[in-house]
Design an enzyme around this catalytic site. Structure first.
Site, PDB file in Angstrom:
ATOM      1  N   CYS A   1       0.714  -0.138  -9.143  1.00  0.00           N
ATOM      2  CA  CYS A   1       1.873   0.409  -8.416  1.00  0.00           C
ATOM      3  C   CYS A   1       3.085   0.571  -9.316  1.00  0.00           C
ATOM      4  O   CYS A   1       3.885   1.479  -9.105  1.00  0.00           O
ATOM      5  CB  CYS A   1       2.209  -0.469  -7.223  1.00  0.00           C
ATOM      6  SG  CYS A   1       2.500  -2.178  -7.675  1.00  0.00           S
TER       7      CYS A   1
ATOM      8  N   GLU B   1       5.651  -3.249   0.531  1.00  0.00           N
ATOM      9  CA  GLU B   1       5.535  -3.129  -0.928  1.00  0.00           C
ATOM     10  C   GLU B   1       4.808  -1.820  -1.187  1.00  0.00           C
ATOM     11  O   GLU B   1       3.581  -1.747  -1.112  1.00  0.00           O
ATOM     12  CB  GLU B   1       4.742  -4.321  -1.495  1.00  0.00           C
ATOM     13  CG  GLU B   1       5.465  -5.658  -1.358  1.00  0.00           C
ATOM     14  CD  GLU B   1       6.552  -5.851  -2.422  1.00  0.00           C
ATOM     15  OE1 GLU B   1       6.505  -5.189  -3.473  1.00  0.00           O
ATOM     16  OE2 GLU B   1       7.454  -6.685  -2.178  1.00  0.00           O
TER      17      GLU B   1
ATOM     18  N   VAL C   1       0.892   4.634   5.485  1.00  0.00           N
ATOM     19  CA  VAL C   1       0.467   3.481   6.287  1.00  0.00           C
ATOM     20  C   VAL C   1       1.658   2.531   6.494  1.00  0.00           C
ATOM     21  O   VAL C   1       1.790   1.922   7.555  1.00  0.00           O
ATOM     22  CB  VAL C   1      -0.745   2.769   5.638  1.00  0.00           C
ATOM     23  CG1 VAL C   1      -1.132   1.533   6.439  1.00  0.00           C
ATOM     24  CG2 VAL C   1      -1.940   3.716   5.555  1.00  0.00           C
TER      25      VAL C   1
ATOM     26  N   GLY D   1       0.845  -1.205   0.000  1.00  0.00           N
ATOM     27  CA  GLY D   1       0.000   0.000   0.000  1.00  0.00           C
ATOM     28  C   GLY D   1       0.868   1.237   0.000  1.00  0.00           C
ATOM     29  O   GLY D   1       1.965   1.222  -0.567  1.00  0.00           O
TER      30      GLY D   1
END
Ligand code: NAD
Length: 437
Positions: free
Chosen positions: A247, A213, A195, A191
């Site tokens: 991503c 990741e 976070v 994410g």
């Protein structure tokens, strides 16, 4: 004891019973997970359509066939990857005659996988496959922003996988916060970096290792004199798939002014080939996950010059495939990861300036290059850093299961896929056997 504490305790008890360690159990879980995919292809595609209007072709390719390939590759090589690696005698000088030494992989214990919403099945169940192949028990926390997919996984996982070894906990921040207060033996988070920091702080309390990741702005360098139609076709496919919410999607292009103009026109044609003249009516084009992200991306459109696209429809969370030219480093679109279907082209004089531009920013998750020139490739490889480096076909590196997939610096910590998943979810234990006489 809260429900979550009790769940972690029961998964830990399963691990301590030893049942997840034998190769046979690990293989059986992978085979069952494979069946989850093959027997629920349409249910998975339906859930992804509900959450992201994900085109069915993309759903099957990225969220069903990709995990199946990863599982098959793991089944084919697991025994070999898990085999102890003996050391040669030259490492053992000074030790008694007959001494042997080796490294062995052992499972870590009970691990937590926290997944995002953009490829919500792949990014949940491929890490889970790695954790199970390594002999762990697992809690999966899917993203609340892909609710249909989260509910589907919560239903299917206990039907296929050993319910005493794998659990799905659905929920948002409160549930994740409670999970993060528990002691795990590894936390695998995919994410954003904000976070990611919360996860790493919570993990530090228990000295729990983490894999993060994350994302970032993945640049694409396009050399002059490269076949522009091929570049545009491959770039458009990578950038606008899943409406740019990938991503490792190309975030922005660096090229010289003349190539920039040619590329913008070639991209317009490539987009029309992919999605027709009105992508909003195309089954092949997705939507933005929610209105919060829609507003964030729409605000980035006010940068550079609109080459094509730019249409938005908030009620339909639709943003057209968009290319911006003449974008400056200070423009809003260059301040954060775009994570949407907007491709800025930044003009640079040449390779030196492109390399300096890349190195002035955080290390990206991926760096792509389109060039036939070996020296240019070598310089991009030697003079920059990124999670992965891909020439010629953006996003393809992650489909090669024997390449590690992960970031560096702001784009993440650790890696997985194929043998790298085993390394991530195992402890590499040193063993020395010295004869008694
Ligand atoms: P997200 O919002 O779904 O968040 C990911 C997870 O974090 C979710 O499970 C969510 O419940 C949890 N979470 C959110 N807020 C939290 C909090 N305050 N405390 C604890 N947990 C919390 O997904 P996202 O972050 O919007 O995903 C997009 C980002 O992920 C992009 O930056 C993208 O580049 C990155 N990404 C990276 C990869 C990779 O493989 N490296 C893959 C996909 C996405």
């Amino acid at each position: 004891m809260s429900d979550i504490e009790a769940l972690v305790a029961s998964l830990r008890a399963t691990f301590r019973s030893g049942r997840t360690k034998p190769l046979a159990w690990r293989r059986a879980q992978l085979i069952a997970l494979r069946a989850l995919f093959t027997e629920n292809r349409d249910a998975i595609a339906d859930a992804l359509h509900a959450d992201l209007r994900k085109p069915r072709r993309e759903a099957y390719a990225a969220e069903v066939d990709f995990p199946i390939r990863e599982i098959d590759h793991t089944l084919a090589h697991l025994e070999e990857w898990l085999a102890p690696e003996p050391l040669g005698s030259e490492s053992l000088t000074g030790l008694p005659e007959g001494t042997t030494a080796a490294t062995h992989y052992e499972p870590l214990g009970t691990v937590l996988v926290i997944a995002p919403w953009n490829y919500p099945v792949q990014l949940s169940l491929v890490p889970v496959a790695g954790a199970l192949a390594s002999g762990n028990t697992v809690i999966l926390k899917p993203s609340e922003l892909a609710p249909a997919t989260s509910t589907l996984m919560a239903r299917l996982v206990p039907q296929y996988l050993d319910p005493e070894a794998v659990a799905v906990v659905e929920g948002a921040v409160p549930e994740t916060t409670e999970l993060l207060a528990q002691r795990f033996d590894h936390i695998f988070y995919t994410g954003n970096g904000t976070v990611g920091r919360i996860v790493m702080r919570a993990a530090a309390e228990h000295l729990t290792p983490v894999t993060l990741e994350l994302g970032g702005k993945s640049p694409v360098f396009v050399d002059r004199d490269t076949d522009i139609d091929t570049v545009a076709a491959r770039l458009a496919d990578a950038k606008f798939r899943n409406a740019g919410q990938t991503c490792v999607a190309p975030d922005y292009v660096l090229t010289d002014p003349a190539t920039a103009q040619r590329l913008a026109s070639a991209l317009a044609e490539a987009v029309e080939r992919l999605f027709g003249s009105d992508p909003q009516t195309s089954d092949a084009y997705g939507r933005i996950v929610n209105q919060r992200h829609f507003d964030r991306i729409a605000a980035l459109l006010d940068s550079g010059t609109l080459a094509f696209g730019g249409r938005t429809d908030r009620d339909d969370v639709y943003i057209a495939p968009t290319v911006l030219t003449g974008v400056q480093a200070e423009d809003p679109v260059m301040q954060e990861e775009i994570f949407g279907p907007v491709l800025p082209i930044v003009e640079v004089a040449g390779l030196d300036e492109a390399i300096a531009f890349i190195n002035d920013r955080d290390k990206p998750l991926a760096l792509y290059g389109f060039t036939e020139n070996e020296t240019t490739r070598a310089r991009l490889a030697a003079e920059t850093s990124s999670g992965g480096l891909g020439f010629g076909l953006p996003m393809a590196h992650l489909r090669v299961p024997d390449l590690p997939f992960g970031g560096v610096g702001e784009s993440g910590l650790g890696s997985y896929h194929g043998p790298y998943s085993i390394a991530t979810f195992s402890h590499r234990r040193a063993r020395l056997d010295v004869p008694l006489n």
